[in-house]
Design an enzyme around this catalytic site. Structure first.
Site, short mmCIF file in Angstrom:
data_model
loop_
_atom_site.label_atom_id
_atom_site.label_comp_id
_atom_site.label_asym_id
_atom_site.label_seq_id
_atom_site.Cartn_x
_atom_site.Cartn_y
_atom_site.Cartn_z
N TRP A 282 0.83 -1.20 0.00
CA TRP A 282 0.00 0.00 0.00
C TRP A 282 0.87 1.26 0.00
O TRP A 282 0.50 2.28 0.55
CB TRP A 282 -0.94 -0.01 1.20
CG TRP A 282 -2.10 -0.94 1.04
CD1 TRP A 282 -3.34 -0.62 0.57
CD2 TRP A 282 -2.14 -2.34 1.33
NE1 TRP A 282 -4.15 -1.74 0.55
CE2 TRP A 282 -3.44 -2.81 1.01
CE3 TRP A 282 -1.23 -3.26 1.83
CZ2 TRP A 282 -3.83 -4.13 1.17
CZ3 TRP A 282 -1.62 -4.58 1.98
CH2 TRP A 282 -2.90 -5.00 1.66
N CYS A 317 -6.49 -4.73 -1.86
CA CYS A 317 -7.63 -5.57 -1.45
C CYS A 317 -8.39 -6.18 -2.62
O CYS A 317 -8.80 -7.35 -2.56
CB CYS A 317 -8.57 -4.78 -0.54
SG CYS A 317 -9.52 -3.47 -1.35
N HIS A 376 -13.39 -1.24 0.77
CA HIS A 376 -12.60 -2.45 1.02
C HIS A 376 -13.33 -3.62 0.37
O HIS A 376 -14.55 -3.73 0.46
CB HIS A 376 -12.41 -2.69 2.52
CG HIS A 376 -11.68 -3.96 2.82
ND1 HIS A 376 -10.48 -4.29 2.20
CD2 HIS A 376 -11.97 -5.01 3.62
CE1 HIS A 376 -10.07 -5.47 2.64
NE2 HIS A 376 -10.96 -5.92 3.50
N ASP A 399 -12.09 -13.19 3.84
CA ASP A 399 -11.28 -12.05 3.42
C ASP A 399 -9.82 -12.47 3.41
O ASP A 399 -9.29 -12.91 4.44
CB ASP A 399 -11.50 -10.88 4.39
CG ASP A 399 -10.91 -9.57 3.87
OD1 ASP A 399 -10.12 -9.61 2.91
OD2 ASP A 399 -11.23 -8.52 4.45
N ASN A 439 -20.18 -1.20 10.72
CA ASN A 439 -21.06 -0.58 11.73
C ASN A 439 -20.41 0.43 12.66
O ASN A 439 -21.08 0.95 13.55
CB ASN A 439 -21.68 -1.68 12.62
CG ASN A 439 -22.84 -2.37 11.93
OD1 ASN A 439 -23.84 -1.74 11.61
ND2 ASN A 439 -22.70 -3.66 11.70
N ASP A 441 -19.09 3.59 14.67
CA ASP A 441 -19.43 5.01 14.80
C ASP A 441 -18.15 5.81 14.59
O ASP A 441 -17.10 5.46 15.14
CB ASP A 441 -19.99 5.32 16.19
CG ASP A 441 -21.30 4.60 16.46
OD1 ASP A 441 -21.99 4.26 15.48
OD2 ASP A 441 -21.61 4.35 17.64
N GLU A 488 -30.34 2.24 9.54
CA GLU A 488 -29.75 3.03 10.62
C GLU A 488 -30.84 3.68 11.46
O GLU A 488 -31.76 4.29 10.95
CB GLU A 488 -28.85 4.12 10.02
CG GLU A 488 -27.86 4.69 11.00
CD GLU A 488 -26.77 3.71 11.37
OE1 GLU A 488 -26.54 3.55 12.59
OE2 GLU A 488 -26.17 3.10 10.47
N TYR A 559 -6.38 4.87 -1.03
CA TYR A 559 -7.79 4.51 -0.83
C TYR A 559 -8.02 3.98 0.58
O TYR A 559 -9.16 3.85 1.03
CB TYR A 559 -8.24 3.50 -1.89
CG TYR A 559 -7.88 2.06 -1.61
CD1 TYR A 559 -8.76 1.20 -0.98
CD2 TYR A 559 -6.63 1.55 -1.99
CE1 TYR A 559 -8.43 -0.12 -0.73
CE2 TYR A 559 -6.29 0.23 -1.75
CZ TYR A 559 -7.18 -0.60 -1.12
OH TYR A 559 -6.85 -1.91 -0.87
#
Length: 713
Positions: A282, A317, A376, A399, A439, A441, A488, A559
């Site tokens: 990366w 990725c 991703h 993954d 998810n 925050d 949401e 990215y």
């Protein structure tokens, strides 16, 4: 003193077989006396008595089996079948077998095959009991018998060796080892008893048989797409996938277990700790290999890995996900590539992504540890999860991008998408990590001169804004965000995140007053080399007019959200009347950002503002649009008939493109072709024509990619 020729020592009486492709050519003696035949059984190998039944030919009946098993596309000399489904073999004997003649088929995989491990399978065709695979005589044609063989739906997946053994007096007389009768057994999405069974035919054709895909990139507000050639049927790829399992030293007898196999594959597609297929990079320095943006598909990568035994440089990725998808589909496992836009990569194992700002409102990059990737990519596989409670089978996240270790290896999954949606993070594997990716925050914190952090904004909608995959049967996108999370703010969403907290994923509970002042940033799509206009809207919901002291910070980013170069700081003041919205237009010239780009095409802007006691902030990611290549195909579109493809490009920039590589590829049509240009001057055009001969029928695609030191697509 006793002597032993065995040098093996360990927990097992013999080494665990882990190699499928490099096995000894001689499995059995051609004549094997029965264990209870006594010592007078004669030599270990001898010619059958005159007139005794012998095998003259074994025909794997590919012209019938391959279409029935949907394996005609594999560019391989041997038969490829799917487990749990009958295939046909024609055996021609020296004379018509009589009811007294007894014979059996034997299928062997790996070294030291054994019946109790499933790696030695005996198939019988009479009253005598055989192994777990069933056999029947379908047709008696005199000297030739047409035999039906059905592997069990949980059979080992890989390359089997085939023998016919005839009971001859006190032993078994076998056929010689013949590589042409070797047989590949795959997972079977068409078999209801297989753990990879997929009920829908259109989905089976997409997720198992389609050798072309679209991978989504960019950002949630500006989705871009990249064509990717999976090429799972191309010559050498099936052996490459088995080679990967061999290189991982995965026990042969575990290769029929899809959970263990995808977990091993997730670790082996990256090279982080096991000398696997791809090296992640990366940075902006790809001098020791190929830039991740320069690959057209998986075939070249997999063949290079097999031929050299050395991890291939370089991947990010989408390359890990594209190659993993090829591996999965090639072995018969339904799989698709997923893109999560605004993907949280949290370094503290909770549901909070902390972005820290200095007292003057500028981003504090030194103290910010968490990052939000613009996107991703990972994979999903469709499998049964007998290890989980009912309701958690179906699509599972796997993954191969190396991020965190799972049971000591850089891998992730399989994690049930249904369990992630419900916040049930207790179920294996790695559900908590994936839950956080979609998810988290985003907590905006201000750091004072003493290092104390004070939250001033929490954004619960930024992470996991959209989850995309390619639609079934078309090149358009399909949004599947709803499979990962509830809307949401809904009651179900609150229940899921509360559950996730019970399983150790701490979320944000900052008590912040309702903000009366807010800011948003919008922008129109912008091509590389053009000026960019940002529209910054301040919205005042309060009863008093407010003067906002604002700051714009502009950076070139990878990215992954990591800053490559910071190029702009601008202070400005705006007054917003009560219950009004005020728009500020900020122009970013090409001259400002172009010198800082390197090979990145992503601009990241943060506006922060202070009005009395209120702080506001907004983030905007801009993906610069690159020029397109033109592809033209000519000739009669017919299998085994020569056709031509021409790729052309005109450099629209005011600067030359240097060290340009142009690649094109089309599964079933043409292998990877590459041409190098040392320089393409401004406004100069190039054109390159190649001939090809189509191997497969049906809708086919060719993809071309251009890569240079200055512009990467």
């Amino acid at each position: 003193m006793s002597q032993s020729t065995s040098t093996y020592r360990g927990r097992y009486t013999e080494p665990v077989p882990t190699s499928n492709l490099s096995t000894l050519e001689e499995d059995f003696p051609e004549f094997e006396p029965f264990d209870d035949a006594g010592t007078e059984a004669g030599p270990r190998s001898h010619a059958p008595a005159a007139g005794a039944l012998s095998v003259q030919n074994i025909d794997m009946y590919q012209q019938v089996n391959k279409p029935n098993h949907f394996t005609s596309a594999y560019d391989i000399e041997n038969l490829v079948v799917r487990r749990g489904q009958e295939f046909v073999i024609r055996v021609t004997f020296s004379h018509p077998p009589t009811p007294e003649d007894d014979f059996q088929l034997e299928f062997l995989i790996g070294s030291d095959p054994s019946a109790n491990k499933g790696s030695l399978v005996v198939v019988t065709f009479g009253a005598r009991r055989g192994g777990p695979w069933s056999g029947r005589i379908m047709e008696n044609q005199g000297q030739t018998l047409v035999l039906g063989v059905t592997p069990t739906p949980d059979a080992i997946v890989g390359k089997f060796r085939t023998y016919v053994a005839i009971v001859a007096g006190s032993g078994l007389q076998r056929t010689k080892r013949d590589p042409q009768t070797d047989l590949y057994v795959l997972y079977n999405a068409w078999c209801p008893e297989d753990t990879v069974f997929l009920p829908d035919e259109a989905e089976r054709r997409e997720y198992v048989l389609n050798d072309y895909g679209v991978i989504y990139q960019g950002s949630a507000g500006s989705v871009a797409q990249r064509d990717w050639m999976y090429g799972q049927f191309e010559r050498g790829i099936l052996d490459a996938c088995i080679y990967i399992l061999d290189a991982s030293r995965m026990p042969i007898y575990n290769r029929g277990n899809v959970i263990k196999l995808v977990r091993r594959g997730s670790a082996m597609i990256n090279s982080q700790d096991d000398n696997g297929v791809l090296v992640g990079n990366w940075s902006d320095d790809y001098s020791m290999g190929k830039a991740p943006t320069s690959w057209t598909g998986s075939v070249k990568i997999l063949l290079q890995y097999v031929n050299t035994g050395v991890p291939v440089c370089y991947a990010q990725c989408w390359v890990f996900a594209g190659v993993f998808n090829t591996f999965l589909r090639c072995l018969g496992i339904p799989a698709r590539v997923i893109t999560n836009f605004s993907s949280a990569h949290d370094n503290t194992g909770n549901l909070k992504t902390d972005l820290i700002f200095k007292p003057d409102g500028t981003p504090d990059k030194r103290h910010t540890r968490d990052s939000i990737w613009n996107y991703h990519c990972w994979n999903e596989v469709y499998i049964v999860r007998p290890d989980l409670p009912p309701g958690f089978s179906g699509w599972q996240v796997v993954d191969a991008t190396p991020q965190e270790t799972s049971d000591g290896h850089f891998r992730c999954g399989p994690a049930s998408v249904a369990a992630i949606k419900e916040g049930l993070l207790c179920h294996p594997f790695d559900a908590g990590f994936v839950f956080a990716e979609v998810n988290s925050d985003v907590v905006f914190l201000k750091r004072d001169r003493y290092g104390t952090l004070t939250p001033f904004k929490v954004d619960k909608t930024h992470v996991g804004q959209a989850v995309y995959t390619k639609a079934v049967g078309s090149s358009s996108s399909m949004e599947i965000t709803h499979t990962y999370k509830y809307p949401e703010g809904s009651a179900e969403d609150s229940r899921s995140t509360s559950r996730a907290e019970e399983y150790g994923c701490e979320r944000d509970h900052s008590e912040l007053p309702d903000a009366q002042l807010s800011v948003t940033i919008t922008a129109n799509p912008c091509s590389l080399g053009q000026d960019l206009n940002l529209m910054v809207d301040f919205n005042n919901q309060g009863e008093l007019s407010r003067t906002v002291h604002a700051h714009l910070a502009g950076s070139v980013v990878f990215y992954t959200g990591v800053t490559a170069n910071h190029f702009k700081d601008q202070d400005f003041v705006v007054t917003v009347a009560a219950f009004q919205m005020e728009r500020v237009m900020l122009k970013i010239t090409a001259q400002e950002y172009m010198p800082h780009l390197g090979s990145q095409l992503c601009l990241h802007f943060v506006v922060t503002g202070q009005a009395d006691d209120q702080s506001v902030t907004a983030i905007k990611v801009i993906d610069l649009v690159t020029p397109k290549l033109t592809l033209e195909v000519s000739g009669q579109p017919q299998v085994n008939r020569e056709m031509f493809v021409t790729v052309s490009f005109t450099n629209p920039f005011s600067f030359p493109l240097e060290n340009v590589d142009l690649s094109m590829e089309g599964p079933g049509l043409m292998g990877d072709r590459t041409r190098h240009y040392s320089v393409i001057e401004p406004q100069a055009s190039i054109s390159w024509m190649e001939s090809f001969v189509p191997r497969l029928d049906g809708p086919r695609r060719i993809v071309a990619v251009m890569d240079s030191n200055t512009v990467r697509q």
